[in-house]
Design a protein around this motif. Structure first.
Motif, PDB file in Angstrom:
ATOM      1  N   SER A   1      47.241  38.640  37.713  1.00 40.29           N
ATOM      2  CA  SER A   1      48.651  39.099  37.784  1.00 40.29           C
ATOM      3  C   SER A   1      49.466  38.636  36.356  1.00 40.29           C
ATOM      4  CB  SER A   1      49.453  38.483  38.894  1.00 40.29           C
ATOM      5  OG  SER A   1      48.981  39.303  40.122  1.00 40.29           O
ATOM      6  N   ALA A   2      48.830  37.348  35.986  1.00 40.89           N
ATOM      7  CA  ALA A   2      49.406  36.803  34.849  1.00 40.89           C
ATOM      8  C   ALA A   2      49.606  37.878  33.426  1.00 40.89           C
ATOM      9  CB  ALA A   2      48.867  35.706  34.308  1.00 40.89           C
TER      10      ALA A   2
ATOM     11  N   SER B   1      53.061  42.613  40.028  1.00 40.87           N
ATOM     12  CA  SER B   1      51.859  41.780  40.229  1.00 40.87           C
ATOM     13  C   SER B   1      50.727  42.888  40.666  1.00 40.87           C
ATOM     14  CB  SER B   1      51.849  40.607  41.111  1.00 40.87           C
ATOM     15  OG  SER B   1      52.380  41.324  42.385  1.00 40.87           O
TER      16      SER B   1
ATOM     17  N   LEU C   1      57.004  39.372  43.145  1.00 43.96           N
ATOM     18  CA  LEU C   1      56.815  39.824  41.672  1.00 43.96           C
ATOM     19  C   LEU C   1      56.247  41.245  41.802  1.00 43.96           C
ATOM     20  CD1 LEU C   1      54.767  36.794  40.268  1.00 43.96           C
ATOM     21  CD2 LEU C   1      56.895  37.928  39.354  1.00 43.96           C
TER      22      LEU C   1
ATOM     23  N   LEU D   1      58.436  34.942  35.274  1.00 39.59           N
ATOM     24  CA  LEU D   1      57.834  33.587  35.274  1.00 39.59           C
ATOM     25  C   LEU D   1      58.839  32.322  34.782  1.00 39.59           C
ATOM     26  CD1 LEU D   1      54.178  34.455  34.343  1.00 39.59           C
ATOM     27  CD2 LEU D   1      55.192  34.280  36.725  1.00 39.59           C
TER      28      LEU D   1
ATOM     29  N   VAL E   1      50.298  32.212  39.730  1.00 37.72           N
ATOM     30  CA  VAL E   1      50.544  33.409  39.328  1.00 37.72           C
ATOM     31  C   VAL E   1      49.697  33.385  37.924  1.00 37.72           C
ATOM     32  CG1 VAL E   1      52.075  35.050  38.176  1.00 37.72           C
ATOM     33  CG2 VAL E   1      52.732  34.135  40.403  1.00 37.72           C
TER      34      VAL E   1
ATOM     35  N   LEU F   1      54.282  36.442  48.032  1.00 36.93           N
ATOM     36  CA  LEU F   1      54.302  36.063  46.520  1.00 36.93           C
ATOM     37  C   LEU F   1      54.334  37.431  45.646  1.00 36.93           C
ATOM     38  CD1 LEU F   1      54.598  33.883  44.403  1.00 36.93           C
ATOM     39  CD2 LEU F   1      52.180  33.865  44.053  1.00 36.93           C
ATOM     40  N   ARG F   2      53.369  38.337  46.114  1.00 44.86           N
ATOM     41  CA  ARG F   2      53.469  39.481  45.385  1.00 44.86           C
ATOM     42  C   ARG F   2      54.773  40.496  45.649  1.00 44.86           C
ATOM     43  NH1 ARG F   2      49.593  42.431  47.777  1.00 44.86           N
ATOM     44  NH2 ARG F   2      48.662  40.842  49.105  1.00 44.86           N
TER      45      ARG F   2
ATOM     46  N   LEU G   1      60.085  31.833  42.920  1.00 49.50           N
ATOM     47  CA  LEU G   1      58.813  32.129  43.611  1.00 49.50           C
ATOM     48  C   LEU G   1      58.219  31.337  44.542  1.00 49.50           C
ATOM     49  CD1 LEU G   1      56.949  32.934  40.019  1.00 49.50           C
ATOM     50  CD2 LEU G   1      57.677  34.582  41.658  1.00 49.50           C
TER      51      LEU G   1
END
Length: 283
Positions: free
Chosen positions: A252-253, A205, A202, A261, A247, A198-199, A267
């Protein structure tokens, strides 16, 4: 109209002490908690007690983060982690144990422990009033109060059988003070593989500091010795909404743009959940 004292909070009053004058006893008084010196702290209509006053080191999760956290945790993606924490927390503790969850968030992990200990009581501390609205309802035997982990805890010494610290900041000296000599501290933190996929999707992040483990052990070593460490690692499939919520509920948000997003489909997919759970004994 004064707010009634929640039963779980009433059962936890003997643990609390006034954060202003350090007097041990707080008693209910017309919808608030009051110490013998007259310092007063409101009981919110959502069921938590507002002990924290003044400037906070961190504001904690906001409403959007809490909503995302509740939605994500309801998917069961972190259920194996919750089970592992509960198993380690309930090993060799008394039937009438007191469980303290510092940085409790919505109370998800505290409730998991209490489910396995029918005679236990729980107390969750967090700076986020939004999260505490959920934590105060997470379990019938769990109370919740606002507090900042970086300050001396508003608790008497030697009252907790277990202190939980799950993805949360730590105050080793205070954890040691509030634990019984036979108590246990349980610390949960991510490994470098945690949510790596996931990172990778993004780039903005938050990354995991490779020196995190060394800093953790340096901080805890004067007060605790590690008894056992379990690695919890498994693969999970995230749908678009779950990925967005995951997220959105993390630091990270604050570092990714709305554009990043905007499409949960980008994602979604397989991710690795990888954390270390260590049980520490007080020195």
């Amino acid at each position: 109209m004064p707010v009634s004292l929640p039963p779980a909070l009433e059962r936890s009053l003997d643990l609390l002490r006034c954060p202003t004058c350090r007097t041990r006893h707080l008693h209910p008084d017309r919808g608030a908690l009051r110490c013998p010196a007259g310092h007063t702290f409101d009981i919110a209509r959502h069921g938590y007690a507002g002990l924290l006053t003044g400037t906070r080191a961190t504001s904690g999760d906001d409403a959007a983060m809490v909503q995302a956290r509740n939605r994500f945790l309801s998917t069961g993606t972190y259920a194996p982690l919750r089970t592992a924490v509960a198993h380690l927390a309930t090993d060799s503790v008394p039937e009438q144990a007191t469980i303290l969850d510092v940085g409790c968030g919505t109370g998800y992990y505290l409730a998991g422990v209490l489910d396995q200990l029918p005679g236990a009581r729980g107390l969750g501390l967090d700076t986020s009033v939004r999260a505490l609205r959920s934590a105060a309802r997470a379990h019938e035997r769990a109370a919740a109060v606002t507090w900042d982990v970086f300050r001396p805890l508003p608790l008497a010494g030697g009252v907790a059988d277990v202190v939980l610290d799950v993805f949360a900041p730590r105050n080793p000296a205070e954890f040691h003070r509030v634990l019984r000599p036979t108590g246990r501290l349980i610390v949960v933190r991510p490994t470098g593989r945690h949510l790596a996929e996931l990172r990778g999707r993004l780039p903005a992040s938050v990354t995991i500091d490779p020196a995190k483990e060394q800093r953790l052990h340096r901080a805890l070593d004067p007060f605790f010795e590690a008894a056992v460490t379990e690695q919890v690692e498994y693969s999970a499939t995230l749908t678009g909404l779950a990925a967005l919520d995951l997220v959105a509920m993390t630091p990270s948000a604050r570092h990714v743009s709305r554009a990043d997003l905007s499409d949960g489909g980008l994602l979604s997919g397989q991710v690795t959940v990888s954390v270390l759970v260590t049980v520490y004994r007080p020195r």
